[in-house]
Design a protein around this motif. Structure first.
Motif, PDB file in Angstrom:
ATOM      1  N   PRO A  82       0.810  -1.232   0.000  1.00 31.60           N
ATOM      2  CA  PRO A  82       0.000   0.000   0.000  1.00 31.60           C
ATOM      3  C   PRO A  82       0.839   1.277   0.000  1.00 31.60           C
ATOM      4  N   SER A  83       1.913   1.306   0.777  1.00 30.17           N
ATOM      5  CA  SER A  83       2.754   2.504   0.852  1.00 30.17           C
ATOM      6  C   SER A  83       3.500   2.756  -0.446  1.00 30.17           C
ATOM      7  N   LEU A  84       3.984   1.696  -1.068  1.00 30.07           N
ATOM      8  CA  LEU A  84       4.680   1.846  -2.347  1.00 30.07           C
ATOM      9  C   LEU A  84       3.728   2.343  -3.429  1.00 30.07           C
ATOM     10  N   LEU A  85       2.479   1.879  -3.392  1.00 33.48           N
ATOM     11  CA  LEU A  85       1.469   2.322  -4.353  1.00 33.48           C
ATOM     12  C   LEU A  85       1.216   3.827  -4.190  1.00 33.48           C
ATOM     13  N   GLU A  86       0.971   4.273  -2.962  1.00 32.16           N
ATOM     14  CA  GLU A  86       0.722   5.704  -2.730  1.00 32.16           C
ATOM     15  C   GLU A  86       1.937   6.536  -3.086  1.00 32.16           C
TER      16      GLU A  86
END
Length: 176
Positions: free
Chosen positions: A73-77
């Protein structure tokens, strides 16, 4: 998440690292000057709050990948933040207002785009992401483009006269 220098100072102090607030400010500026990180401000905040409570993102997902346990999720954002910062260098914000309870990941006023990022919109994420976009739509008169960037889901959601595009990251990054 947005973070203030005071909060960062408190976190470092709680894990036994003794460093002054001025040093923290200097090191963050060094990282920004070296293009390791960049920040975006809260569009709703007053000037002083904008400068003291930004959200920070890494300029390269490879660097962020070194520090995370739950990476996806953090890499996506972060990938969306990098893309938007390059495409709209002076016009990317986040929206957070305790008064209206709006919490939007990215807002680009010049393009009239409101963007949420969620690895998936299944379960609780659907209500959270769609709900925030609906709340924002209720506060503006001008039409905006509402987007939820996901890892691989794609659909159109129409709710309360608001059309929300759910777009996978790869398509979003290739949009003009």
């Amino acid at each position: 998440r947005e973070i203030s220098y005071t909060k960062l100072h408190g976190i470092l102090k709680s894990i036994g690292i003794s460093v002054g607030k001025e040093s923290i400010i200097d090191y963050i500026q060094y990282a920004k000057d070296a293009y390791l990180i960049f920040s975006i401000q809260n569009f709703y905040a007053r000037f002083a709050e904008r400068e003291s409570n930004p959200k920070y993102y890494f300029s390269d997902n490879g660097l962020l990948n070194l520090f995370l346990d739950d990476k996806k999720p953090s890499l996506l954002e972060n990938a969306v933040a990098i893309y938007l910062a390059k495409k709209y260098p002076e016009d990317v914000y986040y929206l957070k207002s305790p008064k209206t309870e709006i919490d939007i990941d990215f807002y680009v006023p010049s393009a009239k785009q409101v963007i949420q990022v969620a690895y998936s919109i299944q379960g609780d994420a659907y209500e959270r992401e769609v709900g925030n976009l609906k709340k924002f739509a209720a506060t503006v008169e001008d039409p905006h483009r509402y987007i939820i960037v996901t890892y691989e889901e794609e659909t159109i959601i129409e709710v309360s006269d608001v059309k929300i595009e759910v777009i996978p990251l790869m398509k979003f990054l290739l949009m003009k």
